[in-house]
Design an enzyme around this catalytic site. Structure first.
Site, PDB file in Angstrom:
ATOM      1  N   GLU A  17       0.836  -1.192   0.000  1.00 49.44           N
ATOM      2  CA  GLU A  17       0.000   0.000   0.000  1.00 49.44           C
ATOM      3  C   GLU A  17       0.870   1.241   0.000  1.00 49.44           C
ATOM      4  OE1 GLU A  17      -3.800   0.232   2.066  1.00 49.44           O
ATOM      5  OE2 GLU A  17      -2.953   1.881   3.248  1.00 49.44           O
ATOM      6  N   TYR A  49      -6.362   7.305  -0.445  1.00 49.62           N
ATOM      7  CA  TYR A  49      -6.712   8.727  -0.470  1.00 49.62           C
ATOM      8  C   TYR A  49      -5.911   9.429   0.616  1.00 49.62           C
ATOM      9  CZ  TYR A  49     -11.054   8.648  -3.299  1.00 49.62           C
ATOM     10  OH  TYR A  49     -11.976   8.570  -4.287  1.00 49.62           O
ATOM     11  N   ALA A  51      -6.236  12.444   3.651  1.00 53.10           N
ATOM     12  CA  ALA A  51      -7.277  12.699   4.657  1.00 53.10           C
ATOM     13  C   ALA A  51      -8.455  13.422   4.023  1.00 53.10           C
ATOM     14  CB  ALA A  51      -6.701  13.533   5.802  1.00 53.10           C
ATOM     15  N   ARG A 107     -15.978   3.809   3.550  1.00 50.05           N
ATOM     16  CA  ARG A 107     -16.759   4.981   3.938  1.00 50.05           C
ATOM     17  C   ARG A 107     -15.877   6.203   4.005  1.00 50.05           C
ATOM     18  NH1 ARG A 107     -18.460   5.914   9.980  1.00 50.05           N
ATOM     19  NH2 ARG A 107     -16.327   6.718   9.905  1.00 50.05           N
ATOM     20  N   GLY A 108     -14.739   6.076   4.664  1.00 47.35           N
ATOM     21  CA  GLY A 108     -13.860   7.207   4.899  1.00 47.35           C
ATOM     22  C   GLY A 108     -14.179   7.885   6.220  1.00 47.35           C
ATOM     23  N   ASP A 109     -13.267   8.741   6.661  1.00 48.70           N
ATOM     24  CA  ASP A 109     -13.454   9.464   7.922  1.00 48.70           C
ATOM     25  C   ASP A 109     -14.346  10.687   7.702  1.00 48.70           C
ATOM     26  OD1 ASP A 109     -11.744   7.718   9.250  1.00 48.70           O
ATOM     27  OD2 ASP A 109      -9.978   8.877   8.663  1.00 48.70           O
ATOM     28  N   TYR A 146     -11.828  -5.530  10.220  1.00 50.57           N
ATOM     29  CA  TYR A 146     -11.138  -5.055  11.414  1.00 50.57           C
ATOM     30  C   TYR A 146     -11.059  -6.173  12.454  1.00 50.57           C
ATOM     31  CZ  TYR A 146     -12.184  -0.676   9.076  1.00 50.57           C
ATOM     32  OH  TYR A 146     -12.280   0.319   8.139  1.00 50.57           O
ATOM     33  N   LYS A 166     -21.472  -6.016   4.082  1.00 44.29           N
ATOM     34  CA  LYS A 166     -20.583  -5.655   2.971  1.00 44.29           C
ATOM     35  C   LYS A 166     -20.448  -6.827   1.996  1.00 44.29           C
ATOM     36  CE  LYS A 166     -17.522  -2.728   5.821  1.00 44.29           C
ATOM     37  NZ  LYS A 166     -16.097  -2.466   6.152  1.00 44.29           N
ATOM     38  N   GLN A 213       5.170   6.588  15.969  1.00 40.44           N
ATOM     39  CA  GLN A 213       4.290   5.845  15.071  1.00 40.44           C
ATOM     40  C   GLN A 213       3.245   5.052  15.847  1.00 40.44           C
ATOM     41  OE1 GLN A 213       6.516   3.037  12.758  1.00 40.44           O
ATOM     42  NE2 GLN A 213       4.858   2.630  11.318  1.00 40.44           N
TER      43      GLN A 213
END
Length: 298
Positions: A17, A49, A51, A107-109, A146, A166, A213
């Site tokens: 990634e 993406y 943020a 979905r995204g934040d 998750y 999903k 981190q």
């Protein structure tokens, strides 16, 4: 090639990634990293993406570069929380134009702007986005899962129920959030199978290479830090070189255990650092060869 078809000819898959550079940096600053990662023979690369979807145009541009220059399968992240259906349609058209066949539907934040109002014709969650992709495209659709539950989920069982939605909506495979305790993943895997979720599950690995981190990761994901990793962090937190070395060794050990258990894939969150992927794959080259030969003969 669609990722779901790759599982028919090879298992496990190895993937990386990467994320686009910030808007004020030239997009080609990522290309040297892609060159190095490509030389490690991944099965695909995913492009995130920024943020709030801030680099969505670059996500498709970079995914296209991977797909069309290297003929390497790419998967573009697509988030929906702040997108109208017209915007998603434009993304679909751009994916088609650039010969990209795979998406990770998220979905995204939620935007941090308190005045944010979602589009009236938008999507409430990833289930609705997956349904839309399945109904209106021929894309291969990945979904997130998750092992320690989504931070907003009531508990793990509720999160697995949502994951089943999903899958029923049309997801083709799953990629996990990063985790640091393999036993938690194995327990999660058993639970989703009991719920009738039988898609390939690719496991996410992120080496912990500095003390800042881990704090950011825990704040973002709520991940549990197992005792073994906590000892490493406590012992070497003030020695950056030692912490880097020990954190990488932990990630390699975690990867070997997952591959030995029989996971469908290893997805390395590279943080745009090819050296991270090189060290992990360099330490498992013989194991990777054995698994590739087993896959060919099966």
């Amino acid at each position: 090639m669609k990722i779901k078809d790759k599982f028919k000819v090879k298992n496990p898959l190895v993937s990386f990634e990467i994320f686009p550079p910030k808007a004020d940096y030239p997009v080609d600053t990522i290309y040297d990293s892609i060159d190095e990662l490509y030389s490690l023979y991944p099965d695909f690369m995913s492009v995130t993406y920024g943020a709030g979807g801030s680099t969505k145009d670059r996500t498709i541009e970079i995914s296209s570069h991977i797909q069309n220059k290297y003929k390497l399968t790419s998967i573009a992240h697509v988030t929906c929380i702040s997108s109208s259906r017209n915007e998603i349609n434009n993304i679909i058209n751009s994916l088609k134009k650039n010969n990209i066949h795979n998406v990770l539907a998220l979905r995204g934040d939620y935007p941090k702007d308190a005045a944010y109002t979602p589009p009236s014709d938008g999507f409430k969650n990833s289930v609705e986005l997956i349904e839309y992709f399945r109904k209106n495209t021929n894309l291969c659709i990945g979904a997130a899962c998750y092992p320690e539950k989504h931070p907003e989920a009531y508990d793990l069982n509720a999160d697995i129920d949502f994951l089943k939605r999903k899958v029923d909506a049309g997801a083709d495979f799953l990629i996990t959030q990063m985790f640091f305790d393999n036993e938690l993943f194995y327990d999660f895997y058993d639970k989703i199978h009991k719920k009738g979720i039988n898609l390939p599950v690719i496991t996410g690995i992120m080496p912990i290479l500095n003390k800042n981190q881990i704090k950011a990761i825990v704040n973002l994901t709520g991940n549990i830090i197992p005792v073994k990793l906590r000892r490493i962090l406590d012992k070497y937190e003030n020695n950056p070189v030692a912490l880097n070395e020990a954190g990488m060794s932990y990630a390699i050990s975690q990867t070997i255990d997952l591959l030995s258990w029989g996971v469908d894939g290893i997805h390395i969150y590279t943080m745009n650092k090819p050296s991270t992927a090189k060290k992990i794959l360099g330490s498992i080259s013989a194991i990777r060869g054995v698994l590739t030969n087993e896959s060919k003969s099966s």
